[in-house]
Scaffold this motif. Structure first.
Motif: not given
Length: 418
Positions: A11-27
């Motif tokens: 859940r924390m990982a999904l929250e990280t993706v949600r709050t940092n969409k652009l960074r996570s998407g590029l990652t």
């Protein structure tokens, strides 16, 4: 770590993706590209493999081919090209072997320049172009499993008399007669009239799209063909045998028969080739094996880039959450707890990339299937599972170092971190 803690890490990982969409998407972009590449190329290979296997199966079961030189996967040498051709009598002798149920001698008229048939067939004011002329014995129906949509095969009497009868391929008949009855009609071929006695159904082809040359041909009784083109002597012999378990025995009998008829000395190698339709499948698998290696190489680049990106974002995450890590350790979290937490986050991030990649690959596979008929892509569940599993492995491998770094932070220094 308990399951609940693992679930919290997810859940924390999904929250990280949600709050940092652009960074996570590029990652995870590299992961997505790598998995899409695997799914797309494997789907194309799988579809083509299915088509080739279906085409090979349509060539007949329990069939062996005999020719004076190898033609599959081999560049003929001067010696091979100069070998004595097979003969009609060879095929007749093969019929006497105990496990042989049928043997055909076939020959085609091939244009020496373009290597394809260039003959036209006329009926009234209609004409076909590029028709291939072929001569066969009455055994062709048994060896090649011909399916007739109209009419019949020629008889042995018609072959013996070199009667002017002909069987047309599906496309040739359609161009001349449309959906009408072709039986009994007279067509003009090379200045002579022939009575149509049969029409063959469409033949399978290894690669979809375009016209199949096998559907635009005219099949004559063997002696009728020789009357038209006595100069064509490249006979292709086909043998049907009774049981798959007797294949090796039949090959040995054919080899012994031909070596005797062609007067091959004991110490000399065969001056002919015996092979089966599965030789085509084996050659194709060798070719697609190279394509699979290319697929792995290309996808590996994307996955490695994605892995490095995941490592970077996890290192940034460790730095941003240094105080949080210190608080958790102060409250009793062990190194193992922290290690599993951050490794789970990295794996979850890559799993998201893997799922997106599989969905993207499925969409591209569908579009290829709908828009490019020559590439009958078929998505492979096996490769989808492999792609997702590799994504998880990338997250695990590249997430270990950031997780270890987080787990080894000194809790006192972590609490003082600003």
């Amino acid at each position: 770590m308990q399951f609940g803690s693992t679930g919290e890490s997810v859940r924390m990982a999904l929250e990280t993706v949600r709050t940092n969409k652009l960074r996570s998407g590029l990652t995870i972009l590299g992961i997505v590209i790598g998995v899409v590449t695997v799914i797309t190329i494997s789907s194309i290979i799988s579809g083509l493999n299915n088509n080739v296997q279906s085409w090979v199966d349509s060539l007949g079961s329990n069939v062996l081919w005999i020719y004076h030189m190898p033609v599959i996967g081999v560049q003929p040498t001067t010696e091979m090209l100069a070998r004595k051709r097979m003969t009609y009598e060879d095929a007749m002798e093969m019929r006497t072997l105990p496990h042989v149920t049928a043997a055909n001698a076939g020959v085609r008229h091939v244009n020496p320049i373009f290597q394809v048939g260039v003959i036209g067939i006329k009926y009234g004011n209609k004409k076909t172009q590029g028709t291939m002329l072929e001569g066969d014995t009455t055994a062709i129906a048994d060896v090649s499993s011909l399916v007739f949509t109209q009419g019949r095969l020629f008889t042995q009497q018609e072959d013996d008399r070199a009667s002017n009868v002909v069987i047309l391929g599906h496309d040739a008949a359609q161009k001349l007669f449309g959906t009408g009855d072709a039986i009994g009609k007279e067509v003009e071929i090379e200045g002579d009239l022939f009575t149509v006695i049969g029409v063959v159904d469409k033949q399978k082809q290894a690669f979809g799209g375009g016209d199949n040359p096998e559907d635009n041909k005219a099949i004559f009784p063997f002696r009728t063909f020789k009357k038209l083109h006595p100069e064509d002597k490249d006979l292709w012999l086909s043998v049907k045998y009774d049981d798959p378990k007797n294949r090796s025995l039949v090959e040995d009998e054919l080899r012994e028969l031909l070596r005797r008829r062609r007067k091959v000395k004991v110490w000399q190698p065969d001056n002919f080739e015996i092979f089966a339709p599965d030789s085509i499948a084996r050659l194709w698998n060798e070719l697609t094996g190279g394509l699979a290696i290319f697929m792995v190489a290309v996808s590996s680049v994307g996955l490695m880039v994605g892995g490095v990106g995941v490592m970077n974002i996890m290192l940034v995450s460790v730095t941003e959450r240094t105080r949080e890590i210190g608080v958790r350790k102060a409250l009793g979290a062990t190194k193992r707890n922290i290690l599993v937490q951050f490794t789970t986050e990295a794996t979850t991030l890559c799993a998201i990339g893997g799922i997106i990649g599989i969905l993207g690959g499925a969409i591209i596979t569908l579009l290829i299937r709908l828009l490019i008929s020559v590439l009958p892509a078929t998505m492979s569940a096996t490769w989808a599972i492999i792609g997702f599993t590799v994504s998880l492995a990338i997250g695990l491998i590249f997430g270990i170092y950031p997780a270890w770094k987080a787990a080894t932070l000194d809790p006192i220094e972590a609490l003082r971190y600003e």
